[in-house]
Design an enzyme around this catalytic site. Structure first.
Site, PDB file in Angstrom:
ATOM      1  N   HIS A   1       0.801  -1.239   0.000  1.00  0.00           N
ATOM      2  CA  HIS A   1       0.000   0.000   0.000  1.00  0.00           C
ATOM      3  C   HIS A   1       0.822   1.272   0.000  1.00  0.00           C
ATOM      4  CE1 HIS A   1      -3.990  -1.849   0.808  1.00  0.00           C
ATOM      5  NE2 HIS A   1      -3.266  -2.783   1.403  1.00  0.00           N
TER       6      HIS A   1
ATOM      7  N   LYS B   1      -8.224  14.305   4.311  1.00  0.00           N
ATOM      8  CA  LYS B   1      -7.404  13.090   4.339  1.00  0.00           C
ATOM      9  C   LYS B   1      -6.343  13.295   5.407  1.00  0.00           C
ATOM     10  CE  LYS B   1      -6.509  13.888  -0.131  1.00  0.00           C
ATOM     11  NZ  LYS B   1      -6.831  12.655  -0.814  1.00  0.00           N
ATOM     12  N   ARG B   2      -5.565  12.232   5.724  1.00  0.00           N
ATOM     13  CA  ARG B   2      -4.455  12.424   6.657  1.00  0.00           C
ATOM     14  C   ARG B   2      -3.561  13.562   6.181  1.00  0.00           C
ATOM     15  NH1 ARG B   2      -3.898   8.637  11.024  1.00  0.00           N
ATOM     16  NH2 ARG B   2      -1.879   9.608  11.370  1.00  0.00           N
TER      17      ARG B   2
ATOM     18  N   LYS C   1       0.898  14.466   0.395  1.00  0.00           N
ATOM     19  CA  LYS C   1      -0.471  14.764  -0.043  1.00  0.00           C
ATOM     20  C   LYS C   1      -0.649  16.260  -0.347  1.00  0.00           C
ATOM     21  CE  LYS C   1      -2.436  10.915   2.650  1.00  0.00           C
ATOM     22  NZ  LYS C   1      -3.158  10.049   1.692  1.00  0.00           N
TER      23      LYS C   1
ATOM     24  N   THR D   1      -8.548   6.741  -2.036  1.00  0.00           N
ATOM     25  CA  THR D   1      -9.897   6.197  -2.164  1.00  0.00           C
ATOM     26  C   THR D   1     -10.940   7.294  -1.970  1.00  0.00           C
ATOM     27  OG1 THR D   1      -9.576   5.412   0.097  1.00  0.00           O
ATOM     28  CG2 THR D   1      -9.507   3.763  -1.636  1.00  0.00           C
TER      29      THR D   1
ATOM     30  N   LYS E   1     -14.794   8.330  -3.686  1.00  0.00           N
ATOM     31  CA  LYS E   1     -16.015   8.702  -2.954  1.00  0.00           C
ATOM     32  C   LYS E   1     -16.542  10.031  -3.461  1.00  0.00           C
ATOM     33  CE  LYS E   1     -13.945   6.302   0.923  1.00  0.00           C
ATOM     34  NZ  LYS E   1     -12.997   6.465   2.040  1.00  0.00           N
TER      35      LYS E   1
END
Ligand code: 26V
Length: 796
Positions: free
Chosen positions: A340, A528-529, A534, A636, A640
């Site tokens: 992952h 998100k985290r 990111k 992910t 969504k």
């Protein structure tokens, strides 16, 4: 099945029994507990029937081993999947009970950090809903992921006491406990399973999520008549250790620290899980385990459960008396592995000394695995020392868990096409050359039942009214919405649904933060985290740029925007916490600046979790998926958001690449360096951010603001961010992608001015989201890796 009237009576009776109060005196928590306990009544028989069916049919079953599961709330899912939601909602309404308020009384099961744990929960939902024999195996942490609050702009962590109101969904199975053996001084630990039913949608399947809790072993070997202080000290030490095992979920998914307790947790999980599976197989299918790989599949979710490989070897050899070759053949054919992450700092490795002292026998087996693996490599690549050293399971004093996982399994997959390609070409390239047949891709997915049907009932209703309900079973049928993409009538209905969700979110934000939002502004969302890769910082920088432009020219013609952020930072992740502080500081500055005339608003919502995601995602207009290309394995939330009609602005990273393929380039806004370009940039060293800083005035203005006193903070609070951004090779190419990101945002602005085009894009995104249902993903795993088939559980 109960009628509405029976439901009403049953609920009143159950509240009386459980809470000892009348309905009108009962709290939302009392009502929730009563309703949930009534639902338990429906589950038992189906659960027993499912288990019996699997056993009688000798169905091959998969066990999904994961150190994290992040299911969120279960009441609504369970009601819906059992087909009881409607009757109960009507009954509650007639009793004057607000269903949403009641459902909100449930605490999230938050036994995960982020994407990896949530994926595991989506897979369990899809397995059960497809009628597939598949179960979860995890740890019952007393404390889930910490609760986040923001105090003076700074993240503060509090323990998540999710078990304080007794978890209604779990069934403690004391009779199914097993023991787990560690080396001295820890010794024997008892593992007690707590089973949570996983209910399939509209079928009779009830699978199991089995979570293990550590307890003191039965019977203590002390002499009660003469307890010495030393005995007592040892007892206390043992007790403390055991209690710690299933106490907390590690809150860091960024940096592998080699923590001792973490290693204890990993072995505890796999040993307890395997022992109970093997005991069950032997009871039901006899004691010959030669065909184990045809009876069960074990999937390891990242390397955290990779000790399943030596543990299964140990059981087969030491307890079942098999020889090495047979045990190895069975083990490798039973186990499969998903990677992952490609971030090197997140790859697990354990110091040899630590592993050997905690788990002497397991280490011995790993050592032997390594010897034999290296011998095999030597035969194939004689003299290629460097290659063999780079592939060894044990090297430089460490056990490399990814190498162990690849060597000891028959399948290795990444979670999006780009990610799988990077595994094969780069991170695991030598392994790919050696055993290409093991490697494959399984692009992630999300359960459309939770993320569309439950989280956005208005949209789900509109879809069903338009194309019928077949999409619930076959989500790719959402494509039948395509003919409606240009329909003004349909677009208007979708607009109304989105507006309704935006107002619900705005109300939540007003109630909790006293910030008033313009619900006609664009809701521009990154949740998100918080991680450097990111690039929440890139998002913050462009907000600074826009704010400056608006200050310089108050008449600037822009579409009003509301920037919504949420996400937790690992408690020890200094820079991520600084990013939160920057966002909160910007929100103070911008939200209170009268010159902005409410054209911009920023909110950082505390304590992002599954339930908050269910509120935020349906309300989004814009989905920010802006990681440095090549770094986000899949993502992910991107799926969504598209499923709920948001437009993605993103890099060619993770599953964004496949979302673009699905919707077409004209229905997504892509910007920035590609993964190849980013890699080249790192490798040639020509990505010195100073070059861009010197070239681009907009970059300079924004970056300088971090240190020149323009932000409302005292002192050098943001100097670390400034230094990070300008550090040669240090950053995640924020400045390299900055100009392209601004252009992409300008494109979004133009696009959203044309309402017809914008809603058409939204509809196309929804229509093409079906392939990102985890039903598709799980079917692919079931067919190509696990070789399991759906069951038809008979109606009794
Ligand atoms: C890594 C580590 C590193 C050592 C310390 C403890 C710890 C705990 C968890 C992890 C897992 C990080 C990997 C992860 O969550 N990956 C995410 O997986 C998602 C599901 O496949 C995927 O969508 C995300 O892109 C990926 O970041």
């Amino acid at each position: 099945m109960l009628t509405k009237e029976e439901c009403k009576a049953a609920l009143q009776k159950r509240i009386l029994a459980l809470a000892g109060t009348s309905l009108d005196e009962a709290s939302a928590a009392d009502k929730y507990a009563a309703l949930a306990s009534l639902i338990r009544d429906y589950i038992g028989q189906r659960w027993v029937d499912t288990t019996r069916y699997y056993d009688d049919q000798k169905q091959k079953q998969v066990y999904y081993f994961s150190i994290e599961f992040l299911p969120g709330r279960l009441l609504d899912t369970n009601l819906r999947n059992l087909g009881l939601r409607e009757v109960w909602c009507e009954a509650l309404a007639e009793l004057g009970i607000d269903y949403t308020e009641l459902a909100n009384a449930e605490r999230d099961a938050g036994l995960g950090n982020g994407g990896l744990g949530r994926l595991a929960a989506c897979f369990l939902d899809s397995l059960a809903s497809l009628g597939l024999p598949g179960h979860g195996c995890g740890i019952r942490y007393t404390y889930g992921l910490f609760e986040q609050s923001i105090i003076d702009g700074v993240q503060v962590e509090k323990p998540d006491t999710w078990l304080s109101d007794l978890d209604i969904w779990e069934y403690r199975k004391a009779g199914k406990a097993v023991t787990v053996e560690f080396g001295p001084p820890l010794g024997t630990v008892k593992a007690v399973p707590y089973d949570i039913p996983v209910i399939g949608f509209d079928n009779r399947t009830v699978n199991t999520l089995r979570l293990w809790s550590a307890e003191l072993r039965d019977g203590l070997n002390v002499n009660y008549s003469s307890l010495t202080p030393g005995d007592i000290r040892k007892l206390l030490e043992y007790k403390n250790w055991v209690e710690a095992i299933s106490q907390i979920l590690y809150p860091d998914d960024r940096y592998e620290e080699g923590r001792h307790l973490r290693l204890v947790q990993e072995y505890f999980l796999v040993s307890a899980g395997l022992k109970s599976i093997i005991r069950h197989i032997k009871r039901k299918q006899g004691s010959n385990l030669s065909y184990l790989a045809n009876q069960i599949a074990i999937h390891i979710n990242d390397t955290h459960p990779a000790l399943a490989i030596p543990e299964l070897m140990r059981i087969l050899m030491d307890e079942e008396g098999m020889g090495w070759d047979e045990a190895w053949d069975i083990t490798t054919h039973t186990i499969s592995y998903t990677n992952h992450t490609v971030l090197p700092e997140a790859l697990e490795k354990w110091p040899v000394d630590q592993l050997r002292s905690l788990l002497p026998r397991i280490y011995e087996i790993i050592h032997e695995i390594n010897e034999r693996f290296c011998a095999e490599l030597w035969k194939r690549y004689p003299g290629e020392w460097d290659r063999i050293a780079a592939m060894a399971v044990i090297a430089d004093g460490f056990v490399k868990m990814a190498h162990l996982a690849v060597a000891g399994s028959h399948s290795v997959n990444g979670v999006a096409e780009l990610h799988s390609r990077i595994l094969q070409d780069d991170l695991l390239h030598l392994f790919y050359q050696h055993t290409p047949q093991k490697f494959n891709n399984k692009t992630n997915g999300i359960t459309h039942r939770r993320w569309l049907l439950s989280a956005n009932p208005g949209l789900a209703g509109l879809i069903t009214d338009t194309i019928g309900p077949a999409w619930l079973q076959r989500p790719t049928e959402l494509e039948r919405l395509l003919p409606f993409a240009a329909s003004t009538a349909f677009q208007q209905k979708l607009t109304a649904v989105k507006q309704d969700r935006k107002e619900a979110l705005a109300k939540f934000i007003f109630d909790n933060y006293h910030i008033t939002l313009d619900t006609h502004s664009l809701f521009d969302v990154q949740v998100k985290r918080i991680h450097a890769y990111k690039r929440q910082l890139l998002n913050a920088l462009r907000i600074m740029e826009l704010y400056q432009r608006l200050k310089a020219d108050p008449g600037l013609d822009i579409l009003p925007r509301t920037f919504i952020f949420a996400g937790k930072a690992a408690p020890g992740y200094y820079l991520a916490k600084k990013v939160i502080q920057l966002i909160v500081t910007l929100s103070k500055q911008i939200n209170n600046d009268p010159a902005i005339q409410d054209k911009l608003k920023i909110v950082f919502l505390e304590n992002y979790n599954v339930s908050l995601a269910e509120l935020i995602i349906p309300a989004a207009d814009i989905s920010e998926q802006i990681s440095t290309a090549g770094k986000e394995a899949s993502g992910t939330s991107n799926m969504k958001f598209m499923m709920n009609g948001a437009i993605t602005i993103g890099t060619l990273d993770g599953a964004n690449v496949e979302i673009r393929e699905a919707v077409g380039d004209e229905n997504i806004v892509i910007f920035g360096l590609t993964a190849e370009e980013a890699t080249a940039c790192y490798q040639t060293g020509q990505c010195d951010p100073m070059i861009i800083y010197n070239q681009d005035e907009r970059v300079r203005n924004c970056v300088n603001q971090l240190i020149d006193g323009s932000l409302p903070v005292i002192g050098d609070e943001f100097k670390p961010l400034y230094e990070y951004l300008l550090h040669p090779n240090g950053a995640f190419l924020e400045l390299q992608d900055f100009a392209a990101y601004l252009d992409a945002q300008a494109k979004i602005d133009r696009l959203f001015r044309n309402k017809h085009a914008r809603w058409q894009m939204a509809i196309k995104n929804i229509a093409h989201s079906g392939r990102f249902s985890s039903d598709r993903t799980v079917k692919e795993y079931a067919d190509a890796i696990w070789h399991i088939r759906p069951a038809e559980i008979p109606q009794r």
